[in-house]
Structure formats: C-alpha cells, structure tokens
Design an enzyme around this catalytic site. Sequence first.
Site, PDB file in Angstrom:
ATOM      1  N   HIS A   1       0.858  -1.178   0.000  1.00  0.00           N
ATOM      2  CA  HIS A   1       0.000   0.000   0.000  1.00  0.00           C
ATOM      3  C   HIS A   1       0.899   1.235   0.000  1.00  0.00           C
ATOM      4  O   HIS A   1       2.110   1.132  -0.192  1.00  0.00           O
ATOM      5  CB  HIS A   1      -0.976  -0.033   1.186  1.00  0.00           C
ATOM      6  CG  HIS A   1      -0.297  -0.144   2.520  1.00  0.00           C
ATOM      7  ND1 HIS A   1       0.144   0.962   3.224  1.00  0.00           N
ATOM      8  CD2 HIS A   1       0.054  -1.226   3.258  1.00  0.00           C
ATOM      9  CE1 HIS A   1       0.714   0.555   4.347  1.00  0.00           C
ATOM     10  NE2 HIS A   1       0.681  -0.763   4.392  1.00  0.00           N
ATOM     11  N   MET A   2       0.345   2.406   0.223  1.00  0.00           N
ATOM     12  CA  MET A   2       1.067   3.668   0.060  1.00  0.00           C
ATOM     13  C   MET A   2       2.397   3.743   0.827  1.00  0.00           C
ATOM     14  O   MET A   2       3.412   4.120   0.251  1.00  0.00           O
ATOM     15  CB  MET A   2       0.156   4.821   0.497  1.00  0.00           C
ATOM     16  CG  MET A   2       0.640   6.163   0.047  1.00  0.00           C
ATOM     17  SD  MET A   2       0.737   6.199  -1.762  1.00  0.00           S
ATOM     18  CE  MET A   2       0.618   7.914  -2.061  1.00  0.00           C
TER      19      MET A   2
END
Length: 89
Positions: A16-17
Amino acid sequence: IMVSKKLTIKNAQGLHMRPAGMLTKEMAVFDCDVTIKKNNEKINAKSIMHVMAACLKFGQEIEVECEGADEQAALDKFTELVESGFGEE
C-alpha cells in the site's frame, strides 16, 4: 549482466502507500534499472504510481530484476525491504 531474485510479499497489507513509498524512495538512490515482474507484467520499482498500480498483495510472488552499475546493491536492499515486511507486522 543482470541480477534477479524471486521474492514473496510478506506484509499483511501488501504494498500500500507507505511501503510502496519506502520502496521507491530506497530504489531511487541506485543508478541501475529496477524492475518488478508480476506474472507477465513489468513494473518500474522507482515509480510510486507503477508500484501502487501493480496492487502487490500479501503472498504475491514477484521477481525483481536489477540491471546496471549497482545492481547487486539494489537487489540486496530490495530483498531486505521485502523480507522485513517493510517494518510492518
């Protein structure tokens, strides 16, 4: 000459980010090309947009290819990040 290694994404949330950002930032310091291969897809490991778009999930097997002057150092760092789960549980 090119170096490559098969790795499995270990962190539960996948890339994810935060881990994607960590990965691209770490890979940006290397001169060599760093490519993530997922199935038949090739992903530029220095581009946060490409890494995020790849949707690398927990348990996903990838192959990392590094080609250029500091390819082994880049592969070692990539491996270390993935195997540590990007510091996540």
